[in-house]
Design an enzyme around this catalytic site. Sequence first.
Site: not given
Length: 491
Positions: A174, A228-230, A232-233, A250, A284, A378
């Site tokens: 996705k 993606g973003s920290t 969400v990760g 990542e 990133c 960021e």
Amino acid sequence: MNLKNNNKNFIDGKWVDGKSDIYNLLNPYDNSLITKIKLANKEQVSNAFNAANDAYKAWSSNPSLRKEVLNKVKNYFEDNQEEIIKLLALESGSTYVKSQLELNITIECITASINNVDEIGVTSLSDESSVKESICYKKPKGVISSISPFNFPLFLSIRTIIPALALGNAVVHKGDIQTAYTGGIIIAKALEEAGLPKGLFNMLLADPKEIGDIMFDHPLIDFVSFTGSTKVGMHIGAVAGSNLKEVALELGGNAPFIVLSDSNIDAAVNAAIFGKFIHQGQICMIVNRIIVHEDLYDEFIEKFVEKAQSLKFGNPLERDNVIGPIINESQINKIKSIIESAKNKETTLALEGKQIGNILTPTIFTDVDNDSELAQTEIFGPIASIIQAHSDEDAIEKANRTEYGLSAAIFTSDLEKGEELAKNLEFGMTHVNDQTVANDEGAPFGGIKKSGIGRFGFPYVVDEFTELNWVTVRKADENKYTREFQGEHDL
């Protein structure tokens, strides 16, 4: 490359409309409509995982087919370069320089994956004289869930999909729906035309709000790869971890670009310009903090501002432009709020950018406090923060003072010193006399701290997408257990 009317999901070898809402895919430069997409629902996502689980075992046992298919995929991307570059411009706002870079590293990743197809297999761990044969089987994980972002939609999708397929896995992917074509549709088309057996690659165009956590908590998932973003990760890591599913994450970055007192200042300025403003700062690994030794501080600012002012901006379809649009209005507003917050705190402004349509031209702040909100955020936009260092040690200490640890750079004319200082930087990747945005398929790509876990690049990614199975075979010995009970142990 014929993508006419192709705006569908790809599930179990078929192009299908989604069963959820309609999404308007827009060109970020002028907000014009590219296409309308019917998004997939949760049931269709589940169907994709079922198809992948049914398909991968036959695929993993056929290395010659894997090589044949992936070579055709490579040919597809080589043969359709101009169309792909145009799609990257239309859909993600990528300038020609950025699009060409992304396509090049995509092809490099496919090439490396083909060269590592034979990494799965069997290794003997014992010699012929042993009474017990010891064998290690390296096998595919199984079903890989792949989730990628909008900023490098093609490459950040390919770097999971193709190595995973090369190593015998199936993939459910996705991408970000803002980049539906370059982050999904053209990849599915390439694999379909290459003759990939059905079910091995499934591509979903879906809204996370609609499908929830199914991309990382479905019971058939064996591994989750997310870029993606920290924030969400961390959520994905928590959910996947609670189900004992392995992940590669990542995440965000806050890359320092360190300019020591003995640097070639012109080379440093040129590298910092590229590393800060490529793709409008939406990477990133982008240079987020420029830390300059006090001996070169004023001269660096003067030359950096002059160079930034000269950067051409506009429609990314025009090859001379090096700054294109920000991906969407929400992100534009976020960047502008960061600028206004820094101005309200009376941070020194060396260059104030402008908004021209959906483009933001460079903004440069100087005398920035390394611990300030501006320096520790960021930004994901064309804002440069320049920080003064009083010594080499001060520069390293300031660079390390961040919760992120993805990429870093050091400029110095003393290469030995540069390498030594690089080892003291708390980042997964550090580049001496270069900028922070880099990729090498033979190197371990990844971060530490809140920038994620796991590594891409070969042979390192092999460990992510395979598992080990230890098998022993004891040679005939009818009296073994009798002897062991009598105290004659032979393990």
